[in-house]
Design a protein around this motif. Structure first.
Motif, PDB file in Angstrom:
ATOM      1  N   LYS A  41       0.557   4.248   6.690  1.00  0.00           N
ATOM      2  CA  LYS A  41      -0.752   4.429   6.191  1.00  0.00           C
ATOM      3  C   LYS A  41      -1.073   5.528   6.960  1.00  0.00           C
ATOM      4  O   LYS A  41      -1.375   5.586   8.023  1.00  0.00           O
TER       5      LYS A  41
ATOM      6  N   SER B 164       2.599   5.775   1.988  1.00  0.00           N
ATOM      7  CA  SER B 164       3.909   6.001   1.658  1.00  0.00           C
ATOM      8  C   SER B 164       5.049   5.339   2.232  1.00  0.00           C
ATOM      9  O   SER B 164       4.897   4.534   3.046  1.00  0.00           O
ATOM     10  N   VAL B 165       6.391   5.689   1.902  1.00  0.00           N
ATOM     11  CA  VAL B 165       7.566   5.001   2.579  1.00  0.00           C
ATOM     12  C   VAL B 165       8.448   6.094   2.646  1.00  0.00           C
ATOM     13  O   VAL B 165       8.768   6.797   1.447  1.00  0.00           O
TER      14      VAL B 165
ATOM     15  N   HIS C 208      -7.621   5.975  -3.190  1.00  0.00           N
ATOM     16  CA  HIS C 208      -6.403   5.378  -2.653  1.00  0.00           C
ATOM     17  C   HIS C 208      -6.104   5.834  -1.196  1.00  0.00           C
ATOM     18  O   HIS C 208      -6.374   7.180  -0.969  1.00  0.00           O
TER      19      HIS C 208
ATOM     20  N   GLY D 258      -0.410  -3.745  -0.546  1.00  0.00           N
ATOM     21  CA  GLY D 258       0.513  -2.907  -1.521  1.00  0.00           C
ATOM     22  C   GLY D 258       1.855  -2.337  -0.479  1.00  0.00           C
ATOM     23  O   GLY D 258       2.602  -1.788  -1.187  1.00  0.00           O
ATOM     24  N   HIS D 259       1.750  -2.416   0.753  1.00  0.00           N
ATOM     25  CA  HIS D 259       2.683  -2.041   1.439  1.00  0.00           C
ATOM     26  C   HIS D 259       3.943  -2.778   1.273  1.00  0.00           C
ATOM     27  O   HIS D 259       4.959  -2.045   1.307  1.00  0.00           O
TER      28      HIS D 259
ATOM     29  N   THR E 203      10.047  -1.982  -3.555  1.00  0.00           N
ATOM     30  CA  THR E 203      10.382  -1.121  -4.492  1.00  0.00           C
ATOM     31  C   THR E 203      11.510  -0.083  -3.968  1.00  0.00           C
ATOM     32  O   THR E 203      12.369   0.226  -4.864  1.00  0.00           O
ATOM     33  N   ALA E 204      11.183   0.495  -2.866  1.00  0.00           N
ATOM     34  CA  ALA E 204      11.990   1.423  -2.217  1.00  0.00           C
ATOM     35  C   ALA E 204      13.303   0.870  -1.946  1.00  0.00           C
ATOM     36  O   ALA E 204      14.487   1.385  -2.200  1.00  0.00           O
TER      37      ALA E 204
ATOM     38  N   ALA F 294       7.037   2.098   6.025  1.00  0.00           N
ATOM     39  CA  ALA F 294       5.827   2.242   5.335  1.00  0.00           C
ATOM     40  C   ALA F 294       4.991   2.734   6.217  1.00  0.00           C
ATOM     41  O   ALA F 294       4.665   2.380   7.510  1.00  0.00           O
TER      42      ALA F 294
ATOM     43  N   SER G 191       4.848  -4.502  -1.353  1.00  0.00           N
ATOM     44  CA  SER G 191       5.253  -3.891  -2.625  1.00  0.00           C
ATOM     45  C   SER G 191       6.045  -2.652  -2.729  1.00  0.00           C
ATOM     46  O   SER G 191       7.111  -2.313  -3.374  1.00  0.00           O
ATOM     47  N   ARG G 192       5.499  -1.553  -1.955  1.00  0.00           N
ATOM     48  CA  ARG G 192       6.180  -0.295  -1.866  1.00  0.00           C
ATOM     49  C   ARG G 192       7.484  -0.476  -1.122  1.00  0.00           C
ATOM     50  O   ARG G 192       8.509   0.189  -1.669  1.00  0.00           O
TER      51      ARG G 192
END
Length: 171
Positions: A76, A12-13, A8, A104-105, A111-112, A74, A107-108
């Motif tokens: 990477k 992060s966020v 992976h 997936g960024h 969610t945050a 976000a 979605s992260r």
């Protein structure tokens, strides 16, 4: 010593910092251009004052205009690839650089943002989505949001209008 590597990416966020603002401008304009392809002119970006947009993002990050307002970034590795801005019961903006879509960024970030909205007492939230942005619509639908029937028309430039639909969900 054996080293283990993850399959992976380092993603992060985190809360936004003023130094993120310049990247936000590029991400926002690139994402708008991609989401509104066929609706707005490819040279629309030239009509924006990028330094003014950057200043607005810095202000939003450093001194939010009200309680419950916030901006998250976000990453990477150490590269800014997206952001989300929230206000009470609203996602004001959620954008990911088109080159990082479907990794997936988004979605992260969502969610945050939902975690932040819940923490601030929201029991539902909404976001405006361009009617032509099918990828964004699929993203929000897969996250449990649905159109709530509200529509707005935004004048982007002379003779060009963007239709947005409001999507909403309970928390």
């Amino acid at each position: 010593m054996m080293m283990l590597f993850s399959e992976h990416a380092d993603v992060s966020v985190r809360p936004a910092i003023p130094g993120d603002a310049q990247a936000f401008v590029a991400i926002q304009l690139d994402a708008w251009q991609a989401n509104l392809a066929g609706v707005v002119s490819p040279d629309l970006r030239e009509s924006f004052d990028e330094s003014a947009i950057e200043a607005q993002w810095k202000e939003s990050i450093q001194a939010p205009a009200g309680q419950g307002l916030g901006v998250l970034t976000a990453l990477k590795a150490d590269k800014v690839v997206g952001f989300v801005a929230v206000a009470p019961a609203t996602i004001v903006a959620l954008e990911v650089s088109p080159e990082y879509w479907r990794q997936g960024h988004g979605s992260r970030l969502l969610t945050a943002a939902v975690d932040r909205l819940r923490r601030d007492g929201s029991t539902q939230f909404s976001v405006w989505v361009p009617a032509t942005a099918t990828g964004k619509q699929e993203f929000y639908a897969s996250a449990g949001l649905a159109r709530d029937g509200r529509v707005r028309h935004l004048g982007v430039s002379e003779g060009v209008e963007v239709v947005e639909e409001r999507w909403a969900a309970d928390l």
